[in-house]
Each structure stands twice: as structure tokens, then as C-alpha cells.
Design a protein around this motif. Structure first.
Motif, mmCIF file in Angstrom:
data_model
loop_
_atom_site.group_PDB
_atom_site.id
_atom_site.type_symbol
_atom_site.label_atom_id
_atom_site.label_comp_id
_atom_site.label_asym_id
_atom_site.label_seq_id
_atom_site.Cartn_x
_atom_site.Cartn_y
_atom_site.Cartn_z
ATOM 1 N N ALA A 60 0.833 -1.207 0.000
ATOM 2 C CA ALA A 60 0.000 0.000 0.000
ATOM 3 C C ALA A 60 0.867 1.257 0.000
ATOM 4 N N LEU A 61 1.906 1.282 0.819
ATOM 5 C CA LEU A 61 2.785 2.452 0.873
ATOM 6 C C LEU A 61 3.509 2.651 -0.457
ATOM 7 N N ASP A 62 3.935 1.567 -1.080
ATOM 8 C CA ASP A 62 4.578 1.670 -2.400
ATOM 9 C C ASP A 62 3.619 2.237 -3.438
ATOM 10 N N ARG A 63 2.380 1.767 -3.429
ATOM 11 C CA ARG A 63 1.389 2.256 -4.400
ATOM 12 C C ARG A 63 1.108 3.740 -4.221
ATOM 13 N N LEU A 64 1.253 4.207 -2.990
ATOM 14 C CA LEU A 64 1.034 5.628 -2.719
ATOM 15 C C LEU A 64 2.298 6.447 -2.936
ATOM 16 N N GLY A 65 3.372 5.789 -3.395
ATOM 17 C CA GLY A 65 4.621 6.492 -3.655
ATOM 18 C C GLY A 65 5.417 6.795 -2.405
#
Length: 189
Positions: A60-65
Motif C-alpha cells: 500500500a505504501l509503495d502504491r502511494l509512492g
């Protein structure tokens, strides 16, 4: 993610180095905060099993950059996962949120106004900073979050039409605020 000594916390307490902490990380309205936190939990619970694993948090954190160090996320989450569980259930997630909020902002004394919370949330969607959330911008955020609505432009346009009071095909800050307040009122019933 880097860790930094938090001068406002007890000696030796560290906080996540996610850049400048957001004043809206902790919201003043407990019922609104709980609804928003539940939505975040549901978004992070990628396989819908009622638990968020460290891998799901990283995804999730990766998808949010907001790229995250998996070992650091695992270490932080482990301190909040109850024995016998493989991930954070919602109650554990609330505890993690409270702990991170307190380490970033101290006790409940440091709170931003609701208006600034709304402005910050609006800026997440208004990627080009023109003061409006277009269908393309909404679709991009929904897609980043892995939501199925992000795959259909017609669905995104439907979502915008529901809150677009002046029928210009985009959402301005006032419309966004009304939408968020409406969500808050409906969730308190």
C-alpha cells in the motif's frame, strides 16, 4: 524509511522518517477518524482477510509512492500484532496509528484545524494543483490505491457527478468539503 530521534518524545524514542509529518495524521473528530481509519485499513487489507500483514502495508505504501523498507515495516508492525495472529486486525491497526501519531505529534495537544485537514486531503487528489479534481486525477488516485473504480472512467465520472454541484465535470474544494462532511454525517448514524 529512515528513523530520526524525536526531540518531543522521551529520550531514545524514534519516529518514522516519512518526510514532513502531516498535521492531519491525527484527526480531531473521533467518529470521523474511526471511519477514515477503517477505510484505510480496508484499502491496505489487500486480500480482505481482516488482517494487514507487513507485506500488505509495504504494498500500500509503495502504491502511494511512499516506498517503505520491508524489514522496518515488519519490525514496527510486529510490536502491535497480538500473539497468535499473522497481521494487524483493525484494533491492532488503531493502536499502531495512535502510537505513530503520538510519536509524531505528541499528546493530543498538537492538532490542526479541520479546514487544513480537508485542504491536505484535497491536494492528494488535485495532482496538478489547479484547484479542481478532474476525472483523470480521481481515476489516477483510485488506481494507485488498487480500487476497481480506478479502472473505469465511466464509473469515475459517475462518482464526480454525485458531488459536482455546479455541473462543470470536476470537483472544486467546496464540493469536496461538502462531500466529506456528508460522509461524516452519514457515518455517525
Amino acid at each position: 524509511m529512515a528513523r530520526a530521534e524525536d526531540p518531543a518524545a522521551a529520550p531514545g524514542v524514534t519516529r518514522l522518517g516519512l518526510g514532513r509529518p502531516s498535521p492531519s495524521f491525527r484527526l480531531r473528530s473521533p467518529s470521523l477518524n474511526s471511519v477514515r481509519l477503517r477505510r484505510v485499513f480496508d484499502l491496505f487489507d489487500h486480500n480482505y482477510d481482516g488482517e494487514i500483514t507487513a507485506d500488505e502495508l509495504c504494498l500500500a505504501l509503495d502504491r502511494l509512492g511512499l516506498g517503505a523498507d520491508p524489514s522496518e515495516i515488519a519490525s514496527i508492525a510486529a510490536g502491535h500484532i497480538r500473539p497468535g495472529r499473522s497481521g494487524l486486525d483493525f484494533r491492532d491497526f488503531e493502536g499502531l496509528h495512535r502510537a505513530l501519531s503520538d510519536s509524531h505529534f505528541g499528546a493530543a495537544g498538537e492538532r490542526a484545524t479541520e479546514e487544513s485537514d480537508m485542504e491536505e486531503a484535497f491536494r492528494v487528489f488535485d495532482e496538478d494543483g489547479d484547484g479542481y479534481i478532474s476525472a483523470a486525477e480521481l481515476q489516477l488516485v483510485l488506481a494507485k490505491l488498487g480500487l476497481p473504480e480506478g479502472k473505469s472512467m465511466s464509473r469515475v465520472r459517475e462518482m464526480i457527478c454525485r458531488v459536482d454541484q455546479n455541473c462543470d465535470g470536476r470537483v472544486d474544494f467546496i464540493e469536496f468539503k461538502h462531500m466529506m462532511q456528508d460522509i461524516s454525517v452519514r457515518s455517525s448514524y
